[in-house]
Design an enzyme around this catalytic site. Sequence first.
Site, mmCIF file in Angstrom:
data_model
loop_
_atom_site.group_PDB
_atom_site.id
_atom_site.type_symbol
_atom_site.label_atom_id
_atom_site.label_comp_id
_atom_site.label_asym_id
_atom_site.label_seq_id
_atom_site.Cartn_x
_atom_site.Cartn_y
_atom_site.Cartn_z
ATOM 1 N N LYS A 173 0.577 -1.210 -0.237
ATOM 2 C CA LYS A 173 -0.370 0.572 0.132
ATOM 3 C C LYS A 173 1.102 1.672 -0.176
ATOM 4 C CE LYS A 173 -2.916 3.388 0.670
ATOM 5 N NZ LYS A 173 -3.941 3.620 -0.352
ATOM 6 N N LYS A 242 1.350 12.211 5.432
ATOM 7 C CA LYS A 242 1.131 10.544 6.867
ATOM 8 C C LYS A 242 2.134 10.008 6.201
ATOM 9 C CE LYS A 242 -2.273 8.302 7.649
ATOM 10 N NZ LYS A 242 -2.523 7.660 6.367
HETATM 11 P P1 NAP Z 1 -11.225 10.740 7.797
HETATM 12 O O1 NAP Z 1 -12.038 11.637 6.840
HETATM 13 O O2 NAP Z 1 -10.087 12.043 8.176
HETATM 14 O O3 NAP Z 1 -11.642 9.322 8.764
HETATM 15 C C1 NAP Z 1 -10.728 9.428 9.682
HETATM 16 C C2 NAP Z 1 -11.481 8.966 10.224
HETATM 17 O O4 NAP Z 1 -11.493 8.011 12.372
HETATM 18 C C3 NAP Z 1 -12.556 9.280 11.246
HETATM 19 O O5 NAP Z 1 -14.035 8.803 12.055
HETATM 20 C C4 NAP Z 1 -12.180 9.341 12.932
HETATM 21 O O6 NAP Z 1 -13.745 9.792 13.992
HETATM 22 C C5 NAP Z 1 -11.335 8.414 13.215
HETATM 23 N N1 NAP Z 1 -10.321 8.912 14.264
HETATM 24 C C6 NAP Z 1 -9.279 9.216 13.330
HETATM 25 N N2 NAP Z 1 -8.505 9.977 15.589
HETATM 26 C C7 NAP Z 1 -8.931 8.671 16.200
HETATM 27 C C8 NAP Z 1 -9.250 8.275 17.165
HETATM 28 N N3 NAP Z 1 -7.910 8.930 17.582
HETATM 29 N N4 NAP Z 1 -10.071 7.704 18.509
HETATM 30 C C9 NAP Z 1 -11.327 7.001 17.302
HETATM 31 N N5 NAP Z 1 -11.332 7.591 16.180
HETATM 32 C C10 NAP Z 1 -10.865 8.591 15.084
HETATM 33 O O7 NAP Z 1 -10.284 10.067 6.955
HETATM 34 P P2 NAP Z 1 -10.153 9.519 5.729
HETATM 35 O O8 NAP Z 1 -10.061 9.711 4.493
HETATM 36 O O9 NAP Z 1 -11.618 8.513 5.628
HETATM 37 O O10 NAP Z 1 -9.255 7.658 5.772
HETATM 38 C C11 NAP Z 1 -9.243 6.883 6.703
HETATM 39 C C12 NAP Z 1 -7.515 5.769 6.550
HETATM 40 O O11 NAP Z 1 -8.194 5.325 4.589
HETATM 41 C C13 NAP Z 1 -6.891 6.700 6.310
HETATM 42 O O12 NAP Z 1 -5.831 6.275 6.791
HETATM 43 C C14 NAP Z 1 -6.394 7.014 5.225
HETATM 44 O O13 NAP Z 1 -5.217 6.728 4.724
HETATM 45 C C15 NAP Z 1 -7.381 5.565 4.205
HETATM 46 N N6 NAP Z 1 -6.852 5.875 3.233
HETATM 47 C C16 NAP Z 1 -7.912 7.041 2.783
HETATM 48 C C17 NAP Z 1 -8.378 6.981 0.987
HETATM 49 C C18 NAP Z 1 -9.299 8.584 1.650
HETATM 50 O O14 NAP Z 1 -8.907 8.212 -0.247
HETATM 51 N N7 NAP Z 1 -9.454 8.794 1.405
HETATM 52 C C19 NAP Z 1 -8.102 6.135 0.341
HETATM 53 C C20 NAP Z 1 -7.129 4.905 0.568
HETATM 54 C C21 NAP Z 1 -7.076 4.700 2.407
HETATM 55 P P3 NAP Z 1 -14.201 11.822 14.064
HETATM 56 O O15 NAP Z 1 -15.012 11.979 13.241
HETATM 57 O O16 NAP Z 1 -14.238 11.545 15.280
HETATM 58 O O17 NAP Z 1 -13.545 13.028 13.634
#
Ligand code: NAP
Length: 295
Positions: A173, A242
């Site tokens: 990844k 990150k």
């Molecule tokens: P995001 O929109 O920032 O959502 C992050 C999630 O994590 C939210 O539900 C947040 O809760 C929760 N969270 C963060 N810190 C936390 C903590 N200390 N305790 C409990 N919950 C916590 O991120 P995302 O884009 O969905 O990405 C999620 C993961 O997938 C990441 O690792 C990212 O690198 C990966 N990813 C993302 C994409 C993309 O295109 N977005 C594609 C592939 C992979 P709250 O709602 O309370 O803030």
Amino acid sequence: MEKVISFIGLGNMGAPMLKSLLKAGYHVKVYNRTPEKARDVVTAGAELVENLADVAVPGGIVITMVSNDQALEEVTMGDEGFGQKLGEGGVHLSMSTVSPDTSRKLAEFHHQHNSHYVASPVFGRPDAAAAQKLFILSSGPNEAKERVKPFQEAMGQRVFDLGEEPGNANVIKLGGNFMIMAAMEAMAESFNLAEKNGIDRQVAAEVYASTLFNCTVYNGYGSMIANRKFEPAGFQLELGLKDCNLVLEEANAKQAPMPFASLLHDSLLASVAKGRGKHDWSALTRIASENAGLE
Ligand code: NAP
């Protein structure tokens, strides 16, 4: 067929992934740190759980899709984490982008609690998640991987088995995300060259994406970079930083020099310093535009 599943993390990715599971007919128990964000998925049929410690079904499956390594460790191994409650035979399907070492550490934690860990990061943005088109990587014990496969298949178009070593899926990844960043920078520099010659950036993007570079990344990011349209964010730039840090840590640990990753790191860091951390990560290309005197 297993019908109940637990899900933690309703961000840009987690919410559409959870909806895919509902569409496939599963009953989903969900926890999100900010419960208000669960309104939409509750309307779609998910069961909201208020306390993290109550989300796991003993011996069941828990999917996590939280931001980063620290959040993943906290929700799993923290005092209130679900890890202790998952119990014998349970499987943690961990879909965030985290370091291979975090996966190894969590695999060991689950082993000590007679449960299992499958590392399963994904390729694809929120629109791909909404269309069940993610590419899903998978590494961990074979039996546990087989058990979670129907859930992975409900969220994606293809699952890649990367063996039993828990960190393998994370290594692949991170390498993939590095290649996306490199492609974005390459596109931006070529579009800038076109623009400085009086050629429309959008025309340049179209020529490249319909000839030598007719692929998802060039098609997906080309017009965003050509139009300099970086909001709303599908993937936030601060999460891209990150990932670049994780790439460099791994490169360092394994003595596999990645000089271009260092350059991209500086552009991502400068972008965050300039207040662009919540913009889409393709906004890292603004640095190249600024250096060319185009912004
Ligand atoms: P995001 O929109 O920032 O959502 C992050 C999630 O994590 C939210 O539900 C947040 O809760 C929760 N969270 C963060 N810190 C936390 C903590 N200390 N305790 C409990 N919950 C916590 O991120 P995302 O884009 O969905 O990405 C999620 C993961 O997938 C990441 O690792 C990212 O690198 C990966 N990813 C993302 C994409 C993309 O295109 N977005 C594609 C592939 C992979 P709250 O709602 O309370 O803030």
